[in-house]
Design a protein around this motif. Structure first.
Motif, PDB file in Angstrom:
ATOM      1  N   ASP A 280      22.802  18.522 -29.602  1.00 24.08           N
ATOM      2  CA  ASP A 280      21.972  17.431 -30.048  1.00 24.08           C
ATOM      3  C   ASP A 280      23.160  17.134 -31.677  1.00 24.08           C
ATOM      4  O   ASP A 280      23.749  16.181 -32.286  1.00 24.08           O
ATOM      5  CB  ASP A 280      20.832  17.008 -30.740  1.00 24.08           C
TER       6      ASP A 280
ATOM      7  N   ALA B  44      24.564   9.973 -25.076  1.00 23.47           N
ATOM      8  CA  ALA B  44      23.171  10.593 -25.637  1.00 23.47           C
ATOM      9  C   ALA B  44      21.943   9.666 -26.251  1.00 23.47           C
ATOM     10  O   ALA B  44      20.736   9.280 -25.413  1.00 23.47           O
ATOM     11  CB  ALA B  44      23.324  11.925 -25.945  1.00 23.47           C
TER      12      ALA B  44
ATOM     13  N   ASN C 275      26.636  15.611 -30.258  1.00 24.22           N
ATOM     14  CA  ASN C 275      26.698  14.508 -30.162  1.00 24.22           C
ATOM     15  C   ASN C 275      26.995  13.835 -31.719  1.00 24.22           C
ATOM     16  O   ASN C 275      27.719  13.323 -31.680  1.00 24.22           O
ATOM     17  CB  ASN C 275      25.766  13.949 -29.302  1.00 24.22           C
ATOM     18  N   THR C 276      25.972  14.327 -32.908  1.00 20.35           N
ATOM     19  CA  THR C 276      26.172  13.930 -34.143  1.00 20.35           C
ATOM     20  C   THR C 276      28.074  14.308 -35.129  1.00 20.35           C
ATOM     21  O   THR C 276      28.348  12.510 -35.408  1.00 20.35           O
ATOM     22  CB  THR C 276      25.714  14.452 -35.060  1.00 20.35           C
TER      23      THR C 276
ATOM     24  N   CYS D  88      25.935  14.358 -22.418  1.00 20.65           N
ATOM     25  CA  CYS D  88      24.647  14.334 -21.614  1.00 20.65           C
ATOM     26  C   CYS D  88      23.636  15.438 -20.916  1.00 20.65           C
ATOM     27  O   CYS D  88      25.036  16.157 -20.448  1.00 20.65           O
ATOM     28  CB  CYS D  88      23.843  12.190 -21.215  1.00 20.65           C
TER      29      CYS D  88
END
Length: 219
Positions: A163, A184, A166-167, A141
């Motif tokens: 993002d 996140a 994070n996936t 984050c």
């Protein structure tokens, strides 16, 4: 997690999780001399120390290094066997391992396939070297621009693809049967000294988020 005694907790991370005296001096972003910016002059102010105390645990090892990556394509990679072995001591093994790392991979555009390969390898090595430990891995984050003090020199455009990383973290954590701390997805943000590293208040926010999300998943 059911522990008759305080769980022994280790940390694997980058500069956000450092403090001189607990982590290698040359790799420590935070130190007593940095108090004018960070607002704290001891490890008691760090997110990980606060989280460990709120979880009723004790610090075993902190193998965090400022500027480090997950991937071996970058500096002092978290997936290197030496770093992972050093989450234990000669006398004790960790009951829990908290992982927060990958932001330097994002900032330096490590290819996603390499990031996934090496994040997977990191988790597999942790399982192999520390089979009795619960693994708790955090998604990444971003912090807030500081309102005063140190200039905001870590620009948000370096993290536009966060993002996607994070996936990858979510995919790896699920595949390797670890626990996800999805900071996140819960919109965690925090006060910083430079747009990325938490200040005193930001460390409290970050610690509370970790503890809340871990406790939600505990029996």
């Amino acid at each position: 997690m059911s522990q008759a005694t305080a769980p022994k907790i280790s940390i694997l991370g980058d500069g956000i999780s450092t403090f001189e005296g607990y982590t290698p001096r040359l790799g420590s972003f935070y130190s007593p001399s940095y108090v004018s910016y960070s607002g704290f002059d001891s490890a008691e102010g760090t997110w990980w120390m606060q989280a460990i105390k709120k979880l009723g645990g004790s610090v075993l090892c902190n193998n965090s290094f400022s500027g480090s990556y997950v991937s071996y394509l970058g500096h002092y990679a978290a997936m290197l066997p030496g770093r992972i072995r050093n989450l234990a001591t000669e006398e004790d093994s960790p009951d829990m391992i908290l992982i927060y790392t990958g932001i330097n991979d994002v900032a330096n555009d490590i290819p996603l396939d390499a990031f996934q390969r090496d994040y997977t390898d990191m988790l597999q090595k942790i399982h192999r070297f520390h089979p009795g430990a619960e693994i708790w891995a955090g998604t990444l984050c971003m912090g807030q621009a500081p309102s005063s003090g140190r200039p905001y020199y870590i620009e948000p455009e370096h993290f536009q693809n966060i993002d996607a990383y994070n996936t990858v973290i979510r995919t790896c954590v699920k595949a390797e049967h670890a626990h996800l701390v999805d900071l996140a997805a819960h919109g965690v943000t925090y006060e910083t000294v430079n747009g990325l590293h938490p200040n005193k208040a930001g460390m409290v926010t970050f610690a509370d988020a970790w503890v809340d999300l871990i406790k939600q998943q505990m029996p």
